[in-house]
Design a protein around this motif. Structure first.
Motif, PDB file in Angstrom:
ATOM      1  N   UNK A  50     -33.639   8.908  42.464  1.00  0.00           N
ATOM      2  CA  UNK A  50     -33.173   9.278  41.116  1.00  0.00           C
ATOM      3  C   UNK A  50     -34.049   8.694  40.018  1.00  0.00           C
ATOM      4  N   UNK A  51     -34.876   7.705  40.352  1.00  0.00           N
ATOM      5  CA  UNK A  51     -35.751   7.106  39.354  1.00  0.00           C
ATOM      6  C   UNK A  51     -37.176   7.622  39.400  1.00  0.00           C
ATOM      7  N   UNK A  52     -37.416   8.624  40.219  1.00  0.00           N
ATOM      8  CA  UNK A  52     -38.779   9.121  40.394  1.00  0.00           C
ATOM      9  C   UNK A  52     -39.375   9.709  39.120  1.00  0.00           C
ATOM     10  N   UNK A  53     -38.553  10.095  38.187  1.00  0.00           N
ATOM     11  CA  UNK A  53     -39.050  10.708  36.944  1.00  0.00           C
ATOM     12  C   UNK A  53     -39.043   9.732  35.772  1.00  0.00           C
ATOM     13  N   UNK A  54     -38.852   8.431  36.088  1.00  0.00           N
ATOM     14  CA  UNK A  54     -38.975   7.431  35.029  1.00  0.00           C
ATOM     15  C   UNK A  54     -37.688   7.036  34.343  1.00  0.00           C
ATOM     16  N   UNK A  55     -36.553   7.344  34.944  1.00  0.00           N
ATOM     17  CA  UNK A  55     -35.285   6.918  34.362  1.00  0.00           C
ATOM     18  C   UNK A  55     -34.506   6.120  35.400  1.00  0.00           C
ATOM     19  N   UNK A  56     -33.516   5.389  34.911  1.00  0.00           N
ATOM     20  CA  UNK A  56     -32.676   4.579  35.786  1.00  0.00           C
ATOM     21  C   UNK A  56     -31.258   4.569  35.225  1.00  0.00           C
ATOM     22  N   UNK A  57     -30.326   4.140  36.028  1.00  0.00           N
ATOM     23  CA  UNK A  57     -28.932   4.069  35.586  1.00  0.00           C
ATOM     24  C   UNK A  57     -28.582   2.646  35.199  1.00  0.00           C
ATOM     25  N   UNK A  58     -27.890   2.508  34.087  1.00  0.00           N
ATOM     26  CA  UNK A  58     -27.308   1.225  33.717  1.00  0.00           C
ATOM     27  C   UNK A  58     -25.994   1.068  34.464  1.00  0.00           C
ATOM     28  N   UNK A  59     -25.464  -0.156  34.490  1.00  0.00           N
ATOM     29  CA  UNK A  59     -24.136  -0.368  35.052  1.00  0.00           C
ATOM     30  C   UNK A  59     -23.175   0.420  34.169  1.00  0.00           C
ATOM     31  N   UNK A  60     -22.456   1.322  34.760  1.00  0.00           N
ATOM     32  CA  UNK A  60     -21.575   2.213  34.018  1.00  0.00           C
ATOM     33  C   UNK A  60     -22.011   3.658  34.150  1.00  0.00           C
ATOM     34  N   UNK A  61     -23.285   3.877  34.532  1.00  0.00           N
ATOM     35  CA  UNK A  61     -23.742   5.228  34.837  1.00  0.00           C
ATOM     36  C   UNK A  61     -24.678   5.877  33.836  1.00  0.00           C
ATOM     37  N   UNK A  62     -24.763   5.373  32.630  1.00  0.00           N
ATOM     38  CA  UNK A  62     -25.640   5.980  31.636  1.00  0.00           C
ATOM     39  C   UNK A  62     -27.092   5.896  32.097  1.00  0.00           C
ATOM     40  N   UNK A  63     -27.831   7.002  31.988  1.00  0.00           N
ATOM     41  CA  UNK A  63     -29.245   7.031  32.379  1.00  0.00           C
ATOM     42  C   UNK A  63     -30.105   6.758  31.154  1.00  0.00           C
ATOM     43  N   UNK A  64     -31.111   5.906  31.367  1.00  0.00           N
ATOM     44  CA  UNK A  64     -32.057   5.568  30.307  1.00  0.00           C
ATOM     45  C   UNK A  64     -33.456   5.511  30.905  1.00  0.00           C
ATOM     46  N   UNK A  65     -34.460   5.522  30.036  1.00  0.00           N
ATOM     47  CA  UNK A  65     -35.847   5.393  30.487  1.00  0.00           C
ATOM     48  C   UNK A  65     -36.055   3.999  31.076  1.00  0.00           C
ATOM     49  N   UNK A  66     -36.933   3.914  32.058  1.00  0.00           N
ATOM     50  CA  UNK A  66     -37.192   2.623  32.698  1.00  0.00           C
ATOM     51  C   UNK A  66     -37.857   1.617  31.762  1.00  0.00           C
ATOM     52  N   UNK A  67     -38.372   2.087  30.635  1.00  0.00           N
ATOM     53  CA  UNK A  67     -38.931   1.168  29.651  1.00  0.00           C
ATOM     54  C   UNK A  67     -37.970   0.943  28.471  1.00  0.00           C
ATOM     55  N   UNK A  68     -36.715   1.289  28.649  1.00  0.00           N
ATOM     56  CA  UNK A  68     -35.684   1.031  27.636  1.00  0.00           C
ATOM     57  C   UNK A  68     -35.588  -0.479  27.413  1.00  0.00           C
ATOM     58  N   UNK A  69     -35.379  -0.933  26.179  1.00  0.00           N
ATOM     59  CA  UNK A  69     -35.317  -2.371  25.913  1.00  0.00           C
ATOM     60  C   UNK A  69     -34.305  -3.124  26.783  1.00  0.00           C
ATOM     61  N   UNK A  70     -33.193  -2.500  27.107  1.00  0.00           N
ATOM     62  CA  UNK A  70     -32.195  -3.164  27.949  1.00  0.00           C
ATOM     63  C   UNK A  70     -32.728  -3.342  29.367  1.00  0.00           C
ATOM     64  N   UNK A  71     -33.434  -2.340  29.882  1.00  0.00           N
ATOM     65  CA  UNK A  71     -34.031  -2.419  31.213  1.00  0.00           C
ATOM     66  C   UNK A  71     -35.139  -3.480  31.218  1.00  0.00           C
ATOM     67  N   UNK A  72     -35.913  -3.538  30.138  1.00  0.00           N
ATOM     68  CA  UNK A  72     -36.945  -4.576  30.013  1.00  0.00           C
ATOM     69  C   UNK A  72     -36.304  -5.962  30.077  1.00  0.00           C
ATOM     70  N   UNK A  73     -35.209  -6.144  29.358  1.00  0.00           N
ATOM     71  CA  UNK A  73     -34.551  -7.453  29.295  1.00  0.00           C
ATOM     72  C   UNK A  73     -34.035  -7.868  30.668  1.00  0.00           C
ATOM     73  N   UNK A  74     -33.297  -6.983  31.350  1.00  0.00           N
ATOM     74  CA  UNK A  74     -32.784  -7.412  32.652  1.00  0.00           C
ATOM     75  C   UNK A  74     -33.885  -7.452  33.700  1.00  0.00           C
TER      76      UNK A  74
END
Length: 178
Positions: A7-31
């Protein structure tokens, strides 16, 4: 259970809760930076090779896992492990205990041997980067305990590196401006 989901092959990932964001989203960077910190602390533990001092790092890794889960939360998950305010106090107590044995600091320490101390210095810099990433999210995006814990943890890692040098009989090297 398979490790790969594709599911992350196109550069997105899921946050806890299910919302999809870009893998370079600031929240993803932080964690992601906190995840790197957890692994870097694992390097310290591995380089201590059974030394009793490695035991005090496991609760820190546990706390960072909880902190990371909070950073990965899209806001909809309410069943995360609690962030413990007493975890900051525990770090402060450990810092105070170690500093009682350390010589006063008169200059900047140059990171170096022994290996465990060098890894602790590396972990300190990774921790500071994680802290900056968390601060960049803004005070409304994270609980106050998150940047507070990271700030105190970087202090702990600095003192811990000095303590490891002392315990292993290494002489610290200090910066001498030209």
């Amino acid at each position: 259970m398979k490790v790969y989901t594709k599911t992350g092959d196109t550069g997105s990932t899921s946050l806890v809760g299910g919302k999809r964001v870009a893998k370079n989203h600031p929240r993803v960077e932080a964690y992601g930076h906190v995840d790197e910190l957890i692994s870097t602390i694992g390097l310290i533990r591995a380089s201590l090779d059974g030394n009793y001092l490695s035991d005090c790092l496991i609760p820190i890794q546990q706390e960072l896992m909880s902190l990371s889960a909070h950073l990965a939360n899209d806001g909809s998950c309410k069943t995360l492990p609690p962030l413990r305010p007493e975890a900051v106090l525990a770090l402060e107590q450990q810092i105070d205990r170690m500093q009682e044995e350390l010589p006063p600091l008169a200059a900047f320490v140059l990171p170096g041997p022994p290996m465990a101390a060098a890894h602790a210095h590396l972990a300190r810099t990774v921790c500071r980067r994680a802290e900056r990433s968390v601060i960049a999210l803004g005070s409304n995006a994270v609980a106050l305990e998150v940047p507070t814990y990271l700030n105190r943890l970087s202090d702990f890692l600095f003192v811990f590196s000095r303590y490891l040098s002392l315990q292993q009989g290494e002489t610290e090297n200090f910066w001498k401006p030209a």
